[in-house]
Design a protein around this motif. Sequence first.
Motif, PDB file in Angstrom:
ATOM      1  N   ALA A 118       0.831  -1.198   0.000  1.00  0.00           N
ATOM      2  CA  ALA A 118       0.000   0.000   0.000  1.00  0.00           C
ATOM      3  C   ALA A 118       0.867   1.249   0.000  1.00  0.00           C
ATOM      4  CB  ALA A 118      -0.924  -0.002   1.218  1.00  0.00           C
ATOM      5  N   SER A 119       0.199   2.387  -0.142  1.00  0.00           N
ATOM      6  CA  SER A 119       0.926   3.651  -0.109  1.00  0.00           C
ATOM      7  C   SER A 119       1.500   3.883   1.285  1.00  0.00           C
ATOM      8  CB  SER A 119      -0.006   4.797  -0.507  1.00  0.00           C
ATOM      9  OG  SER A 119      -1.104   4.868   0.372  1.00  0.00           O
ATOM     10  N   ARG A 120       2.450   4.790   1.373  1.00  0.00           N
ATOM     11  CA  ARG A 120       3.152   5.124   2.616  1.00  0.00           C
ATOM     12  C   ARG A 120       3.963   3.954   3.161  1.00  0.00           C
ATOM     13  NH1 ARG A 120      -1.836   7.809   3.568  1.00  0.00           N
ATOM     14  NH2 ARG A 120      -2.500   6.235   5.068  1.00  0.00           N
ATOM     15  N   GLY A 121       4.269   2.977   2.293  1.00  0.00           N
ATOM     16  CA  GLY A 121       5.180   1.908   2.678  1.00  0.00           C
ATOM     17  C   GLY A 121       4.572   0.739   3.422  1.00  0.00           C
ATOM     18  N   LEU A 122       3.269   0.729   3.631  1.00  0.00           N
ATOM     19  CA  LEU A 122       2.628  -0.376   4.346  1.00  0.00           C
ATOM     20  C   LEU A 122       2.612  -1.634   3.479  1.00  0.00           C
ATOM     21  CD1 LEU A 122       0.953  -1.256   6.874  1.00  0.00           C
ATOM     22  CD2 LEU A 122      -1.081  -0.645   5.549  1.00  0.00           C
ATOM     23  N   VAL A 123       3.023  -2.763   4.059  1.00  0.00           N
ATOM     24  CA  VAL A 123       3.001  -4.036   3.342  1.00  0.00           C
ATOM     25  C   VAL A 123       2.223  -5.053   4.170  1.00  0.00           C
ATOM     26  CG1 VAL A 123       5.167  -3.630   2.125  1.00  0.00           C
ATOM     27  CG2 VAL A 123       5.201  -4.755   4.367  1.00  0.00           C
ATOM     28  N   GLY A 124       1.680  -6.066   3.485  1.00  0.00           N
ATOM     29  CA  GLY A 124       0.902  -7.057   4.210  1.00  0.00           C
ATOM     30  C   GLY A 124       0.878  -8.404   3.526  1.00  0.00           C
ATOM     31  N   ARG A 125       0.496  -9.411   4.300  1.00  0.00           N
ATOM     32  CA  ARG A 125       0.376 -10.781   3.802  1.00  0.00           C
ATOM     33  C   ARG A 125      -0.929 -11.365   4.340  1.00  0.00           C
ATOM     34  NH1 ARG A 125       4.314 -15.420   2.862  1.00  0.00           N
ATOM     35  NH2 ARG A 125       3.095 -17.312   3.258  1.00  0.00           N
ATOM     36  N   ILE A 126      -1.724 -11.948   3.441  1.00  0.00           N
ATOM     37  CA  ILE A 126      -2.995 -12.554   3.813  1.00  0.00           C
ATOM     38  C   ILE A 126      -2.940 -14.032   3.439  1.00  0.00           C
ATOM     39  CG2 ILE A 126      -5.496 -12.495   3.511  1.00  0.00           C
ATOM     40  CD1 ILE A 126      -5.147  -9.581   2.521  1.00  0.00           C
ATOM     41  N   ASP A 127      -3.039 -14.911   4.428  1.00  0.00           N
ATOM     42  CA  ASP A 127      -3.026 -16.357   4.206  1.00  0.00           C
ATOM     43  C   ASP A 127      -4.416 -16.921   4.477  1.00  0.00           C
ATOM     44  OD1 ASP A 127      -0.237 -16.861   3.560  1.00  0.00           O
ATOM     45  OD2 ASP A 127       0.189 -16.283   5.630  1.00  0.00           O
ATOM     46  N   LEU A 128      -4.958 -17.627   3.486  1.00  0.00           N
ATOM     47  CA  LEU A 128      -6.301 -18.190   3.577  1.00  0.00           C
ATOM     48  C   LEU A 128      -6.253 -19.654   3.153  1.00  0.00           C
ATOM     49  CD1 LEU A 128      -7.977 -15.279   1.596  1.00  0.00           C
ATOM     50  CD2 LEU A 128      -7.902 -15.478   4.086  1.00  0.00           C
ATOM     51  N   SER A 129      -6.885 -20.535   3.919  1.00  0.00           N
ATOM     52  CA  SER A 129      -6.843 -21.941   3.537  1.00  0.00           C
ATOM     53  C   SER A 129      -7.939 -22.744   4.222  1.00  0.00           C
ATOM     54  CB  SER A 129      -5.484 -22.551   3.900  1.00  0.00           C
ATOM     55  OG  SER A 129      -5.449 -23.917   3.537  1.00  0.00           O
ATOM     56  N   TRP A 130      -8.478 -23.714   3.467  1.00  0.00           N
ATOM     57  CA  TRP A 130      -9.373 -24.715   4.035  1.00  0.00           C
ATOM     58  C   TRP A 130      -8.659 -26.059   4.183  1.00  0.00           C
ATOM     59  CZ3 TRP A 130     -13.340 -23.065   6.436  1.00  0.00           C
ATOM     60  CH2 TRP A 130     -14.088 -21.979   5.970  1.00  0.00           C
ATOM     61  N   SER A 131      -7.392 -26.142   3.760  1.00  0.00           N
ATOM     62  CA  SER A 131      -6.680 -27.421   3.806  1.00  0.00           C
ATOM     63  C   SER A 131      -5.494 -27.419   4.759  1.00  0.00           C
ATOM     64  CB  SER A 131      -6.186 -27.795   2.402  1.00  0.00           C
ATOM     65  OG  SER A 131      -5.285 -26.816   1.917  1.00  0.00           O
ATOM     66  N   LEU A 132      -5.134 -26.248   5.281  1.00  0.00           N
ATOM     67  CA  LEU A 132      -3.998 -26.139   6.187  1.00  0.00           C
ATOM     68  C   LEU A 132      -4.439 -25.565   7.525  1.00  0.00           C
ATOM     69  CD1 LEU A 132      -1.390 -24.549   3.740  1.00  0.00           C
ATOM     70  CD2 LEU A 132      -1.620 -26.965   4.339  1.00  0.00           C
ATOM     71  N   ASN A 133      -3.849 -26.077   8.573  1.00  0.00           N
ATOM     72  CA  ASN A 133      -4.082 -25.523   9.902  1.00  0.00           C
ATOM     73  C   ASN A 133      -2.753 -24.999  10.414  1.00  0.00           C
ATOM     74  OD1 ASN A 133      -4.763 -24.849  12.486  1.00  0.00           O
ATOM     75  ND2 ASN A 133      -5.853 -26.757  12.933  1.00  0.00           N
ATOM     76  N   THR A 134      -2.558 -23.695  10.339  1.00  0.00           N
ATOM     77  CA  THR A 134      -1.273 -23.112  10.717  1.00  0.00           C
ATOM     78  C   THR A 134      -1.060 -23.098  12.224  1.00  0.00           C
ATOM     79  OG1 THR A 134      -2.201 -20.871  10.769  1.00  0.00           O
ATOM     80  CG2 THR A 134      -1.293 -21.653   8.667  1.00  0.00           C
ATOM     81  N   GLY A 135      -2.139 -23.208  12.983  1.00  0.00           N
ATOM     82  CA  GLY A 135      -2.012 -23.232  14.435  1.00  0.00           C
ATOM     83  C   GLY A 135      -1.741 -21.881  15.062  1.00  0.00           C
ATOM     84  N   ARG A 136      -1.849 -20.815  14.288  1.00  0.00           N
ATOM     85  CA  ARG A 136      -1.586 -19.487  14.835  1.00  0.00           C
ATOM     86  C   ARG A 136      -2.712 -19.054  15.764  1.00  0.00           C
ATOM     87  NH1 ARG A 136       0.797 -15.110  10.724  1.00  0.00           N
ATOM     88  NH2 ARG A 136       0.793 -14.044  12.726  1.00  0.00           N
TER      89      ARG A 136
END
Length: 240
Positions: A118-136
């Motif tokens: 995004a503008s002003r240097g903001l970065v992001g990561r979106i993880d979506l899944s019905w097959s993995l359980n990341t446990g977070r």
Amino acid sequence: MSICTPPVSHAPLAVACLGHNLNVLCEKPLALTRADALRMLRAAARVGRHLLLATKFRHVPDVVRARELITQGEIGEPVAFEIDFSSKVDMSERWNSRRALAGGGVVIEDSATILVSASRGLVGRIDLSWSLNTGRESFVTVYGSGGTIEVGWRGSQLRQAGRPPVAIGTGYDKAEAHRRMLASFQALVAGDAPPWISAGECLRTVAAVEAAYVSLRSGSWVQVDMRRARERRPAFEASA
């Protein structure tokens, strides 16, 4: 009127309801295409009725508190974020795994990772899944120049350098989130509360999903043009 049908029917049903001067609360996604979303929003504007997206997470107390703290500058300038909605679920017999009914999104793709710049240097990561359980434990984490906020399923906290973590919530309650959202919609219709999401934001949710699919097909970053939303918001790019 609350529309909880498969997404392919959202646009025609919403337009029909608005044509009868009904206020509409519509489940996610608002529509399968930005063109349909615009048609719905214009129908609402034409008759002077409300069309809101059923974003229940905006009514989770932990999310509300996190947003307040970020706005107040408790973590400094936001620089990065992570969103994780991952759980192992059998989608083989569910209608929302059928593209013709549900459109796109993680229920179709099984697993997806979306990168945002995004503008002003903001970065992001979106993880979506019905097959993995990341446990977070946290489903939203926002990193700032002066601290971090973690919004979790069983509790949320504010972390600042040199200080012990501070609890800012008790976690996510799905039924309570729905109750709060419906109560807010009733208050809105009665004229006692403002809308929790704007027309421009509703449109951006559809635009973001469209951008992710364009990025997937092209293998490159895709800029999302927010000017049509008629709101002054930062532009961003997405890559899937």
